[in-house]
Scaffold this active site. Structure first.
Site, PDB file in Angstrom:
ATOM      1  N   GLU A 103       0.859  -1.182   0.000  1.00 53.97           N
ATOM      2  CA  GLU A 103       0.000   0.000   0.000  1.00 53.97           C
ATOM      3  C   GLU A 103       0.895   1.232   0.000  1.00 53.97           C
ATOM      4  OE1 GLU A 103      -4.241   1.323   1.961  1.00 53.97           O
ATOM      5  OE2 GLU A 103      -3.086  -0.276   2.874  1.00 53.97           O
TER       6      GLU A 103
ATOM      7  N   GLU B 285      -2.119   0.320  13.558  1.00 53.84           N
ATOM      8  CA  GLU B 285      -3.319   0.658  12.799  1.00 53.84           C
ATOM      9  C   GLU B 285      -4.576   0.338  13.598  1.00 53.84           C
ATOM     10  OE1 GLU B 285      -5.090  -0.127   8.298  1.00 53.84           O
ATOM     11  OE2 GLU B 285      -3.623  -1.527   9.137  1.00 53.84           O
TER      12      GLU B 285
END
Length: 685
Positions: free
Chosen positions: A311, A593
């Site tokens: 990502e 996260e």
């Protein structure tokens, strides 16, 4: 196109890495300038470059070569002689090239394969024999997108030695760097010609102590180095990639490893440190450490969501929730100024802002892109934040059209109803809700926040900020118009989402109360009731937060600004899941996260969304600096300063300092018995 290293007479020019960085290439391709006078020789000179794939030819969304299939290099050297004459050396058909060099494969997600047997000693010196090289192909690319570089250079900032080498239960040789970091390792190795050493990189070990890479998804994050067989030893570090890691698995290494044989090279944009924070609670100090290292690892030319999996994109929502915290820790004025130019370049003609900047998820000319509240709002919130912290009216002026266009886009989408339907794709991302097998699943309702509530709240907030920006810039008609729009949205918001008793329609959502209160959408006569509902929810959850990306940023601010500082401290100091200190207790060295990336039983959350270096929830730092240490700005750019700590008996001291444009500001307090000492330092000007 791609990445480059530039050489003159055998020496690399400049100390920057990963140049020219990542921009909206088809609109903004940066060029760099260097003074090369001291590298020139009397007589013959040679110039050359090594090219890598970089962001330009990475496999975005499994789409290799999103920006283009061909790498290219453009160079001109301007020579001024002592007799006043001038000469230009430029890239043209006389240059030669080779793809037979030692870098055999490189990519942002993959890593790098390097075969030292293919090295060409002296390849960028005048005496090198290039007869086996072929002529370059002169490309016909447009130069209309060339812009002078205004990015903060990415450099090798710091080096880290492993804290230990160990063998996992599966028999893997692993180095522990002691810190989740971003960059690469410098390898020192000696061995037979043709032997290949493979380095794999990971953030964490599994519950059994084995190397864990499932959360990297499709990213390889590996280095493969093939030795040339130098008896004196060989030293290698990659050029055209970077990894996010704490652990390095080493395969194919012969002999014993020493700490000097594998050095971690920390790489990020070279931003000057500006802020410090410390308090009497060691876990909170580690939290600040994690916030800072999360910023280092994700500020590599652009603000990324994460630095390790497949990502590593410039997610707008992550950047906007963290921008204020980032601006305390480091001087990010130039960093965000550059990125905001790319945001404006990616913004569609209708004002829509994509999820990521630069945008590699949609066709660059498409206006039918997904837009989500709290993410697209980076177009408005970050310029205003930069103005508040640095007092930079020029940046506000430059971004003003982009700010307006985004709010106008929402206005058109909302129509006469002023309710932005379908405008919150990501919602309050990764908010807490008890698992189905949790004892409290049926007692504690899901903390989901209604998506139209979120999108309309951010619509109102955006209109409010544009009104304020217009006032600063002397655009009085705009200031009045967007202020009126804010008031109209607020009225609709209250009618649609707030009950007469002060409850929100998402009554089990802490975020719903936080947004309504922080964005000044809760009617004055209902604020006390709304605060009580928020407080009750936190207490019902045994003093735990339940917010996601959007609510977490403002949660403690709302509490302390409405008479509940002690409850805010309870949340900050909470050590069980979900909390900021739970990951710290689990050994985190960066921000995670998820609140529970590693569960209490040491198993992992869904590997598809489980980064262990994801700074968004580190936005609590802003509250720590302002409320705990008491260092607050009174006017943009810290022209006026407020020293206003929220004192507590839960800490014995707290202090912070910030290097403003006027000089260093410091605020700190210490408790000794029933005595409190406040120490303040204010710049003389």
């Amino acid at each position: 196109h791609g990445l480059y290293e530039f050489y003159l007479n055998g020496q690399k020019i400049g100390d920057e890495v990963l140049t020219p960085g990542w921009t909206t290439y088809y609109k903004r391709l940066q060029y760099q300038t260097f003074d090369v006078t001291k590298f020139l020789n009397t007589g013959p000179n040679a110039v050359g470059a090594m090219l890598g794939e970089g962001w330009y030819r990475n496999s975005w969304e499994h789409n290799w070569g999103y920006y283009g299939k061909k790498l290219a290099f453009l160079c001109q050297i301007h020579l001024r002689y002592t007799d006043g004459s001038e000469e230009w050396v430029v890239t043209d058909g006389s240059w030669k090239c080779s793809n037979e060099g030692p870098v055999r494969k490189n990519e942002i997600y993959y890593g790098e394969d390097y075969d030292a047997r293919r090295e060409m000693p002296g390849w960028s010196s005048a005496k090198f024999d290039d007869n086996r090289w072929r002529n370059v192909v002169v490309a016909n690319f447009s130069k209309s997108n060339l812009v002078a570089a205004n990015s903060v250079p990415v450099r090798k900032i710091q080096e880290i030695k492993p804290v230990r080498f160990f063998i996992t239960p599966k028999g893997e040789l692993v180095a522990d760097m002691g810190q989740n970091m971003v960059g690469w390792v410098r390898l020192k190795v000696k061995g037979k010609k043709g032997r290949t050493v493979t380095l794999r990189h990971a953030e964490v070990l599994d519950k059994y102590g084995n190397f864990y890479t499932d959360n990297l998804r499709g990213a390889k994050q590996q280095i493969r180095y093939t030795l040339r067989g130098d008896k004196a030893g060989e030293v290698y570090e990659p050029r055209f990639t970077f990894m996010g890691f704490r652990y390095v698995a080493i395969e194919g290494y012969s002999g014993d490893l020493n700490t000097g044989d594998l050095i971690g090279v920390v790489v990020h944009s070279d931003m000057a440190p500006t802020g410090t924070f410390e308090c009497s609670h060691p876990l909170v100090n580690q939290l600040q450490h994690n916030i800072l290292w999360g910023q280092k690892g994700n500020f590599v030319d652009i603000p990324t969501d994460c630095p390790q999996r497949d990502e590593r994109k410039g997610w707008t929502g992550d950047a906007q929730v963290f921008a204020r915290t980032a601006a305390f820790n480091m001087d990010v004025a130039a960093f965000f100024a550059k990125w905001l130019q790319d945001l404006a370049a990616e913004q569609r003609p209708n004002g829509a802002v994509p999820f990521t900047v630069p945008d590699v998820s949609d066709m660059p000319d498409s206006v039918n892109i997904g837009v989500s509240a709290g993410w697209g709002d980076a177009a408005v919130i970050i310029p205003w934040t930069m103005y508040e912290v640095y007092g930079d009216r020029q940046l506000l002026e430059r971004q003003y059209a982009s700010m307006k266009a985004y709010v106008d886009y929402i206005h058109k989408k909302s129509g006469d109803s002023l309710i932005w339907k379908g405008g919150s794709i990501w919602g309050d991302w990764l908010f807490y809700h008890p698992p189905a097998d949790h004892l409290n699943y049926f007692i504690l309702p899901n903390a989901h926040t209604n998506h139209e509530f979120i999108s309309t709240a951010f619509f109102a907030h955006g209109a409010d900020l544009v009104s304020r920006a217009a006032a600063v810039l002397g655009k009085n008609e705009d200031a009045a118009r967007y202020k009126d729009l804010f008031e109209k949205i607020k009225k609709v918001f209250v009618n649609e989402f707030i009950t007469p008793s002060g409850r929100t329609i998402s009554s089990a959502s802490q975020t719903s109360y936080v947004l309504a209160l922080h964005f000044n959408l809760m009617p004055e006569h209902l604020r006390t009731a709304a605060m009580n509902y928020l407080k009750q929810d936190i207490l019902q959850k045994k003093k735990h937060l339940a917010t996601g990306f959007l609510g977490t940023t403002y949660l403690c601010h709302v509490l302390s600004e409405n008479g509940e500082s002690e409850l805010a401290y309870d949340l900050l100091l909470q050590e069980t899941y979900p909390s900021w200190l739970y990951p710290v207790k689990m050994g985190a060295t960066t921000i995670w996260e998820r609140w529970d990336g590693i569960k209490t039983d040491s198993t992992f959350q869904d590997p598809g969304v489980n980064s262990f270096n994801h700074y968004a929830k580190g936005a609590i730092g802003d509250w720590m600096y302002q409320a705990v240490a008491g260092l607050r700005l009174g006017e943009p750019g810290y022209k006026k300063i407020l020293i206003q700590p929220h004192l507590t008996t839960k800490l014995t001291y707290a202090k912070a300092s910030f290097q403003s444009s006027y000089g260093e500001i410091a605020s700190g307090w210490e408790r000794s018995g029933d005595k409190i000492t406040l120490r303040v330092s204010i710049p003389p000007n």
